[in-house]
Design a protein around this motif. Structure first.
Motif, PDB file in Angstrom:
ATOM      1  N   VAL A 220      -5.024   5.690  20.397  1.00  0.00           N
ATOM      2  CA  VAL A 220      -4.167   6.277  19.314  1.00  0.00           C
ATOM      3  C   VAL A 220      -4.558   7.357  18.568  1.00  0.00           C
ATOM      4  O   VAL A 220      -3.913   8.275  18.420  1.00  0.00           O
ATOM      5  CB  VAL A 220      -3.637   4.874  18.453  1.00  0.00           C
ATOM      6  N   SER A 221      -5.916   7.128  18.128  1.00  0.00           N
ATOM      7  CA  SER A 221      -6.338   8.058  17.121  1.00  0.00           C
ATOM      8  C   SER A 221      -6.483   9.537  17.754  1.00  0.00           C
ATOM      9  O   SER A 221      -6.443  10.567  17.026  1.00  0.00           O
ATOM     10  CB  SER A 221      -7.823   7.557  16.976  1.00  0.00           C
TER      11      SER A 221
ATOM     12  N   GLY B  50      -6.253  -9.485  22.238  1.00  0.00           N
ATOM     13  CA  GLY B  50      -6.862  -8.041  21.531  1.00  0.00           C
ATOM     14  C   GLY B  50      -5.921  -7.362  20.902  1.00  0.00           C
ATOM     15  O   GLY B  50      -5.415  -6.600  19.905  1.00  0.00           O
ATOM     16  N   LEU B  51      -4.901  -7.044  21.904  1.00  0.00           N
ATOM     17  CA  LEU B  51      -3.570  -6.210  21.526  1.00  0.00           C
ATOM     18  C   LEU B  51      -2.692  -6.723  20.511  1.00  0.00           C
ATOM     19  O   LEU B  51      -2.347  -6.025  19.541  1.00  0.00           O
ATOM     20  CB  LEU B  51      -2.862  -6.011  22.771  1.00  0.00           C
ATOM     21  N   ILE B  52      -2.535  -8.120  20.432  1.00  0.00           N
ATOM     22  CA  ILE B  52      -1.812  -8.545  19.368  1.00  0.00           C
ATOM     23  C   ILE B  52      -2.487  -8.165  18.156  1.00  0.00           C
ATOM     24  O   ILE B  52      -1.808  -7.809  16.963  1.00  0.00           O
ATOM     25  CB  ILE B  52      -1.582 -10.344  19.499  1.00  0.00           C
ATOM     26  N   VAL B  53      -3.914  -8.734  17.830  1.00  0.00           N
ATOM     27  CA  VAL B  53      -4.632  -8.572  16.774  1.00  0.00           C
ATOM     28  C   VAL B  53      -4.442  -6.987  16.238  1.00  0.00           C
ATOM     29  O   VAL B  53      -4.208  -6.892  14.957  1.00  0.00           O
ATOM     30  CB  VAL B  53      -5.973  -8.944  16.932  1.00  0.00           C
ATOM     31  N   VAL B  54      -4.835  -6.144  17.132  1.00  0.00           N
ATOM     32  CA  VAL B  54      -4.950  -4.585  16.719  1.00  0.00           C
ATOM     33  C   VAL B  54      -3.508  -4.114  16.091  1.00  0.00           C
ATOM     34  O   VAL B  54      -3.371  -3.472  15.273  1.00  0.00           O
ATOM     35  CB  VAL B  54      -5.656  -3.676  17.689  1.00  0.00           C
ATOM     36  N   ILE B  55      -2.368  -4.714  16.742  1.00  0.00           N
ATOM     37  CA  ILE B  55      -1.368  -4.251  16.272  1.00  0.00           C
ATOM     38  C   ILE B  55      -0.727  -4.571  15.292  1.00  0.00           C
ATOM     39  O   ILE B  55      -0.387  -3.933  14.133  1.00  0.00           O
ATOM     40  CB  ILE B  55      -0.058  -4.905  17.257  1.00  0.00           C
ATOM     41  N   ARG B  56      -1.563  -5.894  14.761  1.00  0.00           N
ATOM     42  CA  ARG B  56      -1.275  -6.249  13.440  1.00  0.00           C
ATOM     43  C   ARG B  56      -2.025  -5.931  12.178  1.00  0.00           C
ATOM     44  O   ARG B  56      -1.889  -5.938  11.064  1.00  0.00           O
ATOM     45  CB  ARG B  56      -1.205  -7.971  13.222  1.00  0.00           C
ATOM     46  N   THR B  57      -2.946  -5.102  12.517  1.00  0.00           N
ATOM     47  CA  THR B  57      -4.210  -4.766  11.796  1.00  0.00           C
ATOM     48  C   THR B  57      -4.569  -2.961  11.745  1.00  0.00           C
ATOM     49  O   THR B  57      -4.646  -2.591  10.798  1.00  0.00           O
ATOM     50  CB  THR B  57      -5.543  -5.420  12.088  1.00  0.00           C
ATOM     51  N   ILE B  58      -3.762  -2.471  12.796  1.00  0.00           N
ATOM     52  CA  ILE B  58      -4.316  -0.938  12.874  1.00  0.00           C
ATOM     53  C   ILE B  58      -3.705  -0.306  11.390  1.00  0.00           C
ATOM     54  O   ILE B  58      -4.580   0.648  11.001  1.00  0.00           O
ATOM     55  CB  ILE B  58      -3.749  -0.169  13.984  1.00  0.00           C
ATOM     56  N   ASP B  59      -2.635  -0.406  10.914  1.00  0.00           N
ATOM     57  CA  ASP B  59      -2.122   0.144  10.001  1.00  0.00           C
ATOM     58  C   ASP B  59      -2.625  -0.260   8.579  1.00  0.00           C
ATOM     59  O   ASP B  59      -2.200   0.675   7.424  1.00  0.00           O
ATOM     60  CB  ASP B  59      -0.445   0.151   9.947  1.00  0.00           C
ATOM     61  N   SER B  60      -3.130  -1.470   8.598  1.00  0.00           N
ATOM     62  CA  SER B  60      -3.809  -1.790   7.342  1.00  0.00           C
ATOM     63  C   SER B  60      -5.260  -1.572   7.323  1.00  0.00           C
ATOM     64  O   SER B  60      -5.757  -1.167   6.330  1.00  0.00           O
ATOM     65  CB  SER B  60      -3.466  -3.583   7.355  1.00  0.00           C
TER      66      SER B  60
ATOM     67  N   GLY C  81      -6.803   0.700   9.175  1.00  0.00           N
ATOM     68  CA  GLY C  81      -7.125   2.070   9.645  1.00  0.00           C
ATOM     69  C   GLY C  81      -7.816   2.147  10.886  1.00  0.00           C
ATOM     70  O   GLY C  81      -8.179   1.163  11.573  1.00  0.00           O
ATOM     71  N   ARG C  82      -7.732   3.397  11.554  1.00  0.00           N
ATOM     72  CA  ARG C  82      -7.827   3.968  12.727  1.00  0.00           C
ATOM     73  C   ARG C  82      -9.601   3.622  12.959  1.00  0.00           C
ATOM     74  O   ARG C  82     -10.142   3.107  13.927  1.00  0.00           O
ATOM     75  CB  ARG C  82      -7.710   5.060  13.457  1.00  0.00           C
ATOM     76  N   VAL C  83     -10.421   4.178  12.136  1.00  0.00           N
ATOM     77  CA  VAL C  83     -11.757   4.202  11.975  1.00  0.00           C
ATOM     78  C   VAL C  83     -12.342   2.873  11.972  1.00  0.00           C
ATOM     79  O   VAL C  83     -13.191   2.487  12.882  1.00  0.00           O
ATOM     80  CB  VAL C  83     -12.391   5.133  11.074  1.00  0.00           C
ATOM     81  N   PRO C  84     -11.963   1.885  11.059  1.00  0.00           N
ATOM     82  CA  PRO C  84     -12.568   0.785  10.834  1.00  0.00           C
ATOM     83  C   PRO C  84     -12.279  -0.137  11.809  1.00  0.00           C
ATOM     84  O   PRO C  84     -13.279  -0.906  12.447  1.00  0.00           O
ATOM     85  CB  PRO C  84     -11.850   0.093   9.475  1.00  0.00           C
ATOM     86  N   SER C  85     -11.151  -0.043  12.472  1.00  0.00           N
ATOM     87  CA  SER C  85     -10.713  -0.863  13.689  1.00  0.00           C
ATOM     88  C   SER C  85     -11.555  -0.655  14.841  1.00  0.00           C
ATOM     89  O   SER C  85     -11.996  -1.544  15.516  1.00  0.00           O
ATOM     90  CB  SER C  85      -9.445  -0.540  13.966  1.00  0.00           C
TER      91      SER C  85
ATOM     92  N   LYS D  33      -4.673   7.391   9.898  1.00  0.00           N
ATOM     93  CA  LYS D  33      -3.513   6.219   9.359  1.00  0.00           C
ATOM     94  C   LYS D  33      -2.684   6.805   8.203  1.00  0.00           C
ATOM     95  O   LYS D  33      -2.937   7.513   7.261  1.00  0.00           O
ATOM     96  CB  LYS D  33      -4.371   5.007   8.559  1.00  0.00           C
ATOM     97  N   GLY D  34      -1.278   6.751   8.622  1.00  0.00           N
ATOM     98  CA  GLY D  34      -0.463   7.274   7.812  1.00  0.00           C
ATOM     99  C   GLY D  34       0.054   8.712   7.575  1.00  0.00           C
ATOM    100  O   GLY D  34       0.603   9.179   6.832  1.00  0.00           O
ATOM    101  N   ARG D  35      -0.749   9.443   8.605  1.00  0.00           N
ATOM    102  CA  ARG D  35      -0.355  10.903   8.579  1.00  0.00           C
ATOM    103  C   ARG D  35       0.403  11.362   9.677  1.00  0.00           C
ATOM    104  O   ARG D  35       0.477  10.650  10.645  1.00  0.00           O
ATOM    105  CB  ARG D  35      -1.893  11.741   8.577  1.00  0.00           C
ATOM    106  N   GLU D  36       0.959  12.513   9.466  1.00  0.00           N
ATOM    107  CA  GLU D  36       1.802  12.828  10.593  1.00  0.00           C
ATOM    108  C   GLU D  36       1.052  13.445  11.942  1.00  0.00           C
ATOM    109  O   GLU D  36      -0.326  13.604  11.480  1.00  0.00           O
ATOM    110  CB  GLU D  36       2.762  14.039  10.134  1.00  0.00           C
ATOM    111  N   ILE D  37       1.357  13.406  13.036  1.00  0.00           N
ATOM    112  CA  ILE D  37       0.734  13.658  14.096  1.00  0.00           C
ATOM    113  C   ILE D  37       0.189  14.830  14.036  1.00  0.00           C
ATOM    114  O   ILE D  37       0.771  15.906  13.731  1.00  0.00           O
ATOM    115  CB  ILE D  37       1.632  13.371  15.343  1.00  0.00           C
ATOM    116  N   GLY D  38      -1.048  15.200  14.080  1.00  0.00           N
ATOM    117  CA  GLY D  38      -1.690  16.568  14.004  1.00  0.00           C
ATOM    118  C   GLY D  38      -2.322  16.654  12.598  1.00  0.00           C
ATOM    119  O   GLY D  38      -3.082  17.538  12.508  1.00  0.00           O
ATOM    120  N   HIS D  39      -2.090  15.821  11.888  1.00  0.00           N
ATOM    121  CA  HIS D  39      -2.711  15.822  10.460  1.00  0.00           C
ATOM    122  C   HIS D  39      -3.825  14.803  10.314  1.00  0.00           C
ATOM    123  O   HIS D  39      -3.557  13.825  10.117  1.00  0.00           O
ATOM    124  CB  HIS D  39      -1.719  15.849   9.299  1.00  0.00           C
ATOM    125  N   THR D  40      -4.956  15.422  10.074  1.00  0.00           N
ATOM    126  CA  THR D  40      -6.053  14.670   9.916  1.00  0.00           C
ATOM    127  C   THR D  40      -6.753  14.678   8.466  1.00  0.00           C
ATOM    128  O   THR D  40      -6.452  15.749   7.732  1.00  0.00           O
ATOM    129  CB  THR D  40      -7.116  14.851  10.794  1.00  0.00           C
TER     130      THR D  40
END
Length: 496
Positions: free
Chosen positions: A386-387, A322-332, A334-338, A450-457
């Motif tokens: 993470v989110s 599960g961790l390997i899969v999510v590491i490879r997919t979280i940035d593609s 996004g946090r919400v769909p994942s 995804k792709g935003r600086e920490i604290g920017h949503t």
């Protein structure tokens, strides 16, 4: 930047951390914070073994056995609220070290418990310390460049998985001899983490800036740059000053202000559902595969239950997948769909496992279902962590993350009563499916980070654009890339 320049340069904390880059400094913090995750996993996972062992040895009732597990989560509810306030007002580092000290002290004290009341007391205090383990995660997050944050924050979850795998190994090696040796071994990761924290983890420069302690923050950034092989004088010379963080009150009630209310409520719902789902899945798998151990624990001969260590270990190893899969997919993805996908599949697989466990004894089918259920639960929980760290801004990050963690621990508190009681597995599976649907609904309404600086949503976009227009004349930070001496301008970065 050239040292001979006499022109003052204002640097945002995001630009500064991006310039430092990813290197040995962050890896040191990762190891210290990661071992806290290992400690969290071992201190929680040991309960599935310890509760049944002591039920047999001490002749405990089913309610007492469930309470033994629940008291750790009860302590962590109180702990998360305390450490959230403490971390935001007195610093990340002291909160980190205090949490490690409490878990180590009372984890070791568990081995000296002489009866049920004393055991519940020390395990409650272990849970109180576990409630502070959100702080090391936030410390690590605040040292990460934006370009590395998604994947690197997930890397810390490998330490959790290591704890999940170590616990059944420790149980296999020691339970037949003494459960006291077992709990001592499970306390070791946090003791090591605390020692590493004292030696390797400085205060968060983001927090120092929010407190107006600019020179201390700058000195830590210089030290981090040096550790990463970058000349600190080229980045943070005398004419460089750090931009003020926009400080707001971090009162708990501020999380329910108009700015944060929507995100906070959906985060709380997500955390409650994820915790019930994650810990409930672990307990359900134990219940399905270890009926013999439960029967042994309820007999009167005081013998040690015989656990199905193979099935438990295989199920726990699913977290690696599960961790390997999510590491490879979280940035593609996004946090919400994942999160939504993970919780929907996790709930469906657990429901199917619960139903089939009542009509078949085919170990291969049940093991496969439990394996993939644990994998999806791990994926969802990783992204939720993470989110949460990314949604809140510096002045409320630890308070907000801790409050969400407290809600999760509240859900986890009820999981042993739900899964470990006399309710049929069909009913358990149905309730767990409904909880997973609720969790996916809440996660679907969280802001995408995804792709935003920490604290920017995504909820802040209008404010960011307006502020950028207002600050359009602010000097950008220029830095050497540390390889060929060329000066490269980073992208515009700000933190609220």
């Amino acid at each position: 930047m050239n040292n001979e320049s006499n022109e003052k340069t204002v640097v945002s904390i995001d630009d500064a951390i991006e310039a430092i880059g990813m290197g040995p400094f962050q890896r040191r913090v990762l190891w210290a914070a990661g071992l806290c995750f290992t400690a969290d996993a071992t201190e929680v996972m040991l309960l599935s073994f310890l509760s049944l062992t002591l039920q047999s040895e001490w002749g405990l009732t089913d309610m007492q056995t469930a309470t033994m597990t629940a008291c750790v989560f009860a302590g962590s509810i109180v702990g998360t609220l305390f450490f959230g306030f403490y971390g935001d007002h007195y610093g990340r580092r002291p909160a980190f070290l205090l949490a490690c000290a409490l878990i180590s002290l009372f984890g070791l004290a568990t081995a000296f418990a002489t009866g049920y009341p004393s055991l519940v007391g020390v395990r409650f205090m272990v849970g109180f310390g576990v409630g502070g383990l959100v702080v090391p995660f936030d410390v690590f997050a605040e040292f990460l460049p934006t370009s590395h944050r998604g994947v690197k924050l997930l890397a810390i979850e490998y330490f959790w998985t290591a704890g999940s795998l170590m616990t059944p190994l420790f149980a296999y090696l020691t339970l037949e001899t003494s459960w006291r040796i077992f709990v001592v071994l499970c306390a070791m990761p946090c003791l090591i983490s605390g020692i590493m924290g004292i030696c390797l983890v400085p205060e968060s420069p983001r927090w120092l800036l929010s407190m107006g302690r600019h020179e201390e923050a700058k000195e830590i950034l210089r030290s981090a740059a040096s550790a990463n092989g970058i000349d600190p004088d080229s980045l943070f010379h005398a004419n460089v000053t750090l931009k003020d963080e926009q400080v707001e009150s971090s009162n708990f009630l501020d999380l329910l202000s108009s700015k944060w209310k929507r995100s906070t409520l959906f985060l709380w719902g997500t955390w409650i559902g994820y915790a019930v789902g994650y810990y409930g899945t672990i307990l359900a798998v134990t219940r399905i595969f270890d009926e013999d151990a439960m029967n042994d624990a309820q007999n009167d001969n005081g013998g040690t239950p015989h656990f199905n260590y193979q099935a438990i270990f295989i199920s726990a190893s699913a977290e690696i997948l599960g961790l390997i899969v999510v590491i490879r997919t979280i940035d593609s993805l996004g946090r919400v769909p994942s999160q939504v996908i993970s919780y929907l599949f996790g709930g469906t697989l657990l429901f199917t496992l619960s139903i089939l466990s009542t009509v078949t004894s085919n170990s291969a089918i049940l093991t496969a279902l439990s394996f993939f259920a644990r994998a999806f639960e791990m994926m969802g929980s990783c992204v939720t962590w993470v989110s949460t760290a990314e949604i809140y801004t510096t002045e409320v990050r630890t308070t907000g993350h801790a409050s969400a963690n407290a809600m999760g621990r509240t859900g986890a508190f009820f999981s042993p009563y739900l899964v470990g009681g006399s309710m049929s597995m069909v009913a358990v599976g149905s309730i767990m499916l409904a909880i997973h649907l609720f969790t996916a609904f809440c996660a679907c309404h969280l802001p995408e980070t995804k792709g935003r600086e920490i604290g920017h949503t995504s909820l802040d976009d209008d404010d960011i654009i307006a502020d950028d227009d207002k600050d359009g004349n602010e000097m950008s930070f220029r830095y050497d890339d540390g390889i060929d001496g060329n000066v490269k301008p980073p992208s515009s970065r700000r933190i609220v």
